[in-house]
Design an enzyme around this catalytic site. Structure first.
Site, short mmCIF file in Angstrom:
data_model
loop_
_atom_site.label_atom_id
_atom_site.label_comp_id
_atom_site.label_asym_id
_atom_site.label_seq_id
_atom_site.Cartn_x
_atom_site.Cartn_y
_atom_site.Cartn_z
N GLY A 187 -1.73 -6.93 -3.50
CA GLY A 187 -1.12 -5.54 -3.30
C GLY A 187 -0.37 -4.60 -2.42
O GLY A 187 -0.92 -5.47 -1.10
N CYS A 188 0.33 -4.08 -2.41
CA CYS A 188 1.03 -3.38 -1.59
C CYS A 188 0.52 -2.79 -0.47
O CYS A 188 0.28 -2.67 0.34
CB CYS A 188 2.55 -2.88 -2.05
#
Length: 349
Positions: free
Chosen positions: A152-153
């Site tokens: 995930g970012c």
């Protein structure tokens, strides 16, 4: 040379993959699919791609099954919960698969995935084979992988901020606080009440406090890396800009330290990492300096009388936080130069 396919090519992450792979020297053909726009040309959806497709793709958005058949490496840029059938096909047919959703990020921990994503797995054996795709943490495993769970970012920026402190064993791990901000592209392309202009413009808000899906992913990374349970409080915020993530991480220290001592630990840890830049002391980490690049910029500060480490970590959520990191993983899986296709020079403004 390889043939690459993108399933979900018209979402923000998908079209960012298109942008990158069109200029990747090891990709000879590119195949694109989109449920929403099947039968159209991607240039009708994204006119910025007009004149950029020659030689690699005709731009036609075709059925996902055709993309699977034609490709050596398949990227899935889809909503959570949809990746398993595509991963299964790739595994059965000797193709490499990079998933940009959360579906393959949790190893064999189905319970945590179900708790946060509300869907059971149908093929647990695939998840046991999957490798978590944070190169700075799992590079050797990624090289031999056939299925990658792209991080995930928020998690990428936050984990990279924490790893050196865990490695040096300077962190008190009972409670680490992650205060993170994201641009609106992090919410995806589909319009919602949250991401429409009148709701998020000229506004700044926390959301999903205490319940965001990236919290267990950050905690898992810390546990996997250090072998210790790590308490994480993660609070995400939406800021009125298109792209970029800034994570400010507060780490209690086992003993008081100076900024210079901590800076050396971080600089030594990342000295061989092309895409992580530990900035010179006194230089602020800003999202502007990493925009459209695969870089993560980090700055460290000893605060609270040297008893707390404050780390500021910035990435472009669409590149190092998504499509760029996915291509970095592909490069490692396929034996290409790790920087190929993603070694962008940051813009000054």
């Amino acid at each position: 040379m390889i043939k690459a396919g993108i399933i979900g090519a018209t979402g923000y992450a998908g079209v960012e993959l298109v942008r990158i792979l069109l200029k990747h020297s090891e990709v000879e053909k590119l195949f694109l699919s989109s449920v929403s726009f099947e039968g159209k040309n991607i240039t009708e959806v994204y006119p910025n791609l007009i004149g950029q497709l020659a030689g690699k793709t005709d731009g036609l958005l075709i059925n996902a099954d055709k993309v699977l058949e034609a490709s050596d490496v398949v990227f899935a840029a889809l909503p959570n919960g949809l990746a398993e059938p595509y991963a299964l096909y790739c595994e059965e047919h000797g193709k490499k698969f990079v998933d940009l959703s959360a579906d393959f990020r949790f190893g064999n921990d189905e319970d945590t995935y179900v708790e946060y994503y509300k869907k059971n797995w149908e093929h647990k054996e695939l998840h046991e084979k999957a490798v978590y795709g944070l190169p700075e943490m799992n590079r050797d495993k990624i090289k031999g992988a056939s299925i990658i769970g792209n991080p995930g970012c928020y998690v990428t920026a936050s984990t990279l901020a924490i790893l050196p402190a865990l490695k040096a064993d300077i962190a008190e791990t009972s409670l680490i606080i992650v205060d993170a901000k994201s641009g609106v592209t992090g919410a995806g392309r589909n319009p919602t009440m949250t991401n429409q202009f009148c709701e998020c413009g000229e506004s700044f808000s926390a959301y999903k406090v205490g319940s965001h899906r990236h919290q267990p992913e950050i905690a898992r990374n810390c546990r996997e890396f250090s072998g210790k349970e790590t308490g994480i409080i993660f609070t995400p915020h939406l800021i009125p800009q298109n792209r970029g993530i800034l994570s400010t991480v507060y780490i209690p220290l086992k003993k008081a330290m100076t900024t210079a001592e901590i800076h050396k630990i971080y600089a030594d840890f990342y000295k061989t990492e092309h895409f992580v830049r530990v900035l010179p002391e006194g230089t602020a980490a800003t999202t502007r300096s990493v925009r459209y690049t695969n870089y993560c910029d980090i700055q460290v500060y000893a605060v609270n009388g040297g008893k707390t480490l404050e780390v500021v970590s910035v990435i472009d959520n669409m590149v190092k936080g998504s499509a760029g990191q996915a291509v970095q993983n592909m490069n490692l899986m396929c034996g290409f130069a790790e920087t190929e296709g993603i070694d962008f020079v940051p813009t000054a403004f």
